[in-house]
Design a protein around this motif. Structure first.
Motif, PDB file in Angstrom:
ATOM      1  N   ALA A 185      -3.877  -0.902  -2.238  1.00  0.00           N
ATOM      2  CA  ALA A 185      -2.649  -1.163  -1.488  1.00  0.00           C
ATOM      3  C   ALA A 185      -2.532  -0.037  -0.476  1.00  0.00           C
ATOM      4  CB  ALA A 185      -1.437  -1.186  -2.414  1.00  0.00           C
ATOM      5  N   SER A 186      -1.991  -0.342   0.715  1.00  0.00           N
ATOM      6  CA  SER A 186      -1.983   0.702   1.758  1.00  0.00           C
ATOM      7  C   SER A 186      -0.592   1.203   2.103  1.00  0.00           C
ATOM      8  CB  SER A 186      -2.657   0.168   3.034  1.00  0.00           C
ATOM      9  OG  SER A 186      -1.801  -0.736   3.706  1.00  0.00           O
ATOM     10  N   ARG A 187       0.441   0.607   1.471  1.00  0.00           N
ATOM     11  CA  ARG A 187       1.814   1.002   1.829  1.00  0.00           C
ATOM     12  C   ARG A 187       2.612   1.245   0.558  1.00  0.00           C
ATOM     13  NH1 ARG A 187       4.079  -3.929   4.519  1.00  0.00           N
ATOM     14  NH2 ARG A 187       2.559  -5.005   3.240  1.00  0.00           N
ATOM     15  N   PRO A 188       3.696   2.036   0.645  1.00  0.00           N
ATOM     16  CA  PRO A 188       4.494   2.290  -0.571  1.00  0.00           C
ATOM     17  C   PRO A 188       4.976   0.991  -1.212  1.00  0.00           C
ATOM     18  CG  PRO A 188       5.190   3.745   1.211  1.00  0.00           C
ATOM     19  CD  PRO A 188       4.189   2.806   1.813  1.00  0.00           C
ATOM     20  N   GLU A 189       5.413   0.002  -0.394  1.00  0.00           N
ATOM     21  CA  GLU A 189       5.958  -1.224  -0.979  1.00  0.00           C
ATOM     22  C   GLU A 189       4.885  -2.086  -1.630  1.00  0.00           C
ATOM     23  OE1 GLU A 189       6.145  -0.090   2.140  1.00  0.00           O
ATOM     24  OE2 GLU A 189       6.537  -1.687   3.584  1.00  0.00           O
ATOM     25  N   SER A 190       3.665  -2.098  -1.042  1.00  0.00           N
ATOM     26  CA  SER A 190       2.599  -2.883  -1.686  1.00  0.00           C
ATOM     27  C   SER A 190       2.077  -2.143  -2.927  1.00  0.00           C
ATOM     28  CB  SER A 190       1.481  -3.246  -0.705  1.00  0.00           C
ATOM     29  OG  SER A 190       1.041  -2.133   0.019  1.00  0.00           O
ATOM     30  N   GLU A 191       2.073  -0.804  -2.888  1.00  0.00           N
ATOM     31  CA  GLU A 191       1.664  -0.041  -4.075  1.00  0.00           C
ATOM     32  C   GLU A 191       2.648  -0.291  -5.239  1.00  0.00           C
ATOM     33  OE1 GLU A 191       0.735   4.117  -3.676  1.00  0.00           O
ATOM     34  OE2 GLU A 191       0.906   4.444  -5.846  1.00  0.00           O
ATOM     35  N   LYS A 192       3.942  -0.275  -4.919  1.00  0.00           N
ATOM     36  CA  LYS A 192       4.963  -0.518  -5.961  1.00  0.00           C
ATOM     37  C   LYS A 192       4.752  -1.906  -6.584  1.00  0.00           C
ATOM     38  CE  LYS A 192      10.040  -0.495  -6.371  1.00  0.00           C
ATOM     39  NZ  LYS A 192      10.495  -1.875  -6.458  1.00  0.00           N
ATOM     40  N   ASN A 204      -6.228   3.274  -1.670  1.00  0.00           N
ATOM     41  CA  ASN A 204      -5.874   2.705  -0.364  1.00  0.00           C
ATOM     42  C   ASN A 204      -7.113   2.061   0.273  1.00  0.00           C
ATOM     43  OD1 ASN A 204      -5.284   2.313   2.383  1.00  0.00           O
ATOM     44  ND2 ASN A 204      -3.866   4.042   2.415  1.00  0.00           N
ATOM     45  N   ARG A 331       0.164  -8.724   6.219  1.00  0.00           N
ATOM     46  CA  ARG A 331       0.826  -7.738   5.356  1.00  0.00           C
ATOM     47  C   ARG A 331       1.766  -8.406   4.347  1.00  0.00           C
ATOM     48  NH1 ARG A 331       1.846  -1.999   7.792  1.00  0.00           N
ATOM     49  NH2 ARG A 331      -0.097  -1.484   6.793  1.00  0.00           N
TER      50      ARG A 331
END
Ligand code: NAP
Length: 341
Positions: A185-192, A204, A331
């Motif tokens: 995941a490359s963004r905080p929201e996708s990681e969460k 990432n 995204r």
């Protein structure tokens, strides 16, 4: 019946790219069900089929390969379903799609909807679930039984974890197969999002994947599942896969892949294309209906959850254009669904 269709292949910003139309309601023959559609899922394949080109269709073409609805009529050879059954399915890329009030679909690729889900929660699942299930259990040959101990669990790198396919693949890998899952995941929201679905590790996909895996304690991984940009990720997958491991991709490459990178490791490479069975009418087509039934049970047992993240209503051309535009941005997190005509 109401439908959303195209006759020209235009950029999604053009209001003519997807149109509200009226079409004749089809009649079921053979093993077909006629399904009254209540909700549809939207997938990158819709965007790829709709991609701008010169072709003009003589008759309106209906796209869409994800639906949940109610059986309204059955063909004379149907044995698995009856009128009134609630069903979910992806359908067949060679036939008219699900962006219409009624659709014909072969009963062998249809599942009984999870009893605990609404139509919009169910419509998020079929295409991505078939893809993830076939990739994990039929192409990579991951064992569907969890290992006896956590220490003996095999590992999988899922590249593109927060997308539609990744969101269900993570759950099946962790909750059904008991794998150690490293998702990208490359963004905080996708990681969460991927952590909430069960991924134990996150790296990432725009960074150096083998180096990040080492930082997380993995010299290599038993399996790699590529769900995005095969051209970019294949060399890293080849570097990260364990000796005698397996790589599966679901995304077309545009340049040749160097499979010689896998030779010293005796590692394997395989494709997953979820339309193969319906496109070639393979003898085991029924497996897709069966796996949807199996996942419906896992959902009703609260082992797996729906991946819907955004619901638009009603099902019309304006909302569908909005969903296509979001997917074109690359995204999306989880699934976008449209409900109610
Ligand atoms: N072969 C088949 O049967 C089959 C079936 C289904 C889908 N597909 C194909 O598989 C692909 C994924 O489908 P999907 O429904 O999961 O798409 P999606 O929902 O649109 O995927 C969006 C996700 O992709 C991630 N992403 C963006 N660029 C990336 C990159 N360069 N590397 C890795 N991840 C990246 C994003 O994560 P971040 O926001 O964290 O960057 C985002 O969460 C599409 O090309 C689709 O056509 C094939």
């Amino acid at each position: 019946m109401k439908a959303i269709a195209l006759t020209q292949y235009l950029p999604i910003e053009n209001p003519e790219s997807l149109l509200d139309v009226q079409l004749d309601k089809p009649a079921p023959q053979g093993r077909d069900l006629l399904v009254e559609i209540k909700a549809i899922g939207v997938n990158p394949v819709d965007v790829k089929v709709r991609a701008p080109k010169e072709t003009i269709e003589k008759a309106p073409r209906v796209l869409g390969w994800d639906a949940a609805g109610v059986v309204q009529a059955v063909g004379p050879e149907v044995s698995r379903f009856k009128v009134g059954d609630r069903v979910f399915y992806a359908g067949d890329i060679t036939r008219p799609g699900s962006n219409s009030e009624f659709q014909l679909v072969d009963e062998r690729i249809v599942g009984n909807m999870p009893q605990s889900l609404s139509f919009e929660q169910a419509a998020a699942l079929p295409l991505t679930t078939i893809t993830a299930w076939e990739a994990l259990f039929e192409r990579l040959h991951v064992s569907p039984t969890p290992p006896a101990t956590t220490a003996s669990a095999k590992s999988i790198l899922i590249i593109g974890g927060a997308g539609g396919v990744g969101s269900i693949a993570i759950q099946l890998a962790v909750k059904v197969a008991g794998l150690k899952v490293i998702a990208t995941a490359s963004r905080p929201e996708s990681e969460k999002w991927v952590r909430e679905l069960g991924a134990q590790h996150v790296v990432n996909h725009f960074g150096d994947l083998p180096a990040q895996l080492k930082q997380q304690g993995f010299d290599n991984v038993d399996y790699v599942l590529i769900l995005n940009d095969t051209d970019r990720h294949f060399p890293a997958a080849a570097a990260a896969v364990a000796p005698q491991g397996m790589i599966c991709t679901i995304v077309e490459n545009s340049a040749p892949l160097d499979v010689s990178l896998l030779k010293a490791k005796s590692a394997g490479f395989i494709w997953e294309f979820m339309f193969t069975r319906s496109m070639f009418q393979t003898a085991d087509m029924q497996q897709q209906g069966n796996l949807l039934d199996q996942v419906a049970r896992l959902i009703d047992q609260q082992v797996v959850v729906t991946t819907v993240n955004q619901v638009l209503s009603p099902i019309n051309a304006a909302n569908l254009r909005q969903a296509h535009a979001t997917l074109e941005g690359g995204r999306a997190i989880g699934k976008i669904v449209l409900k109610d005509f």
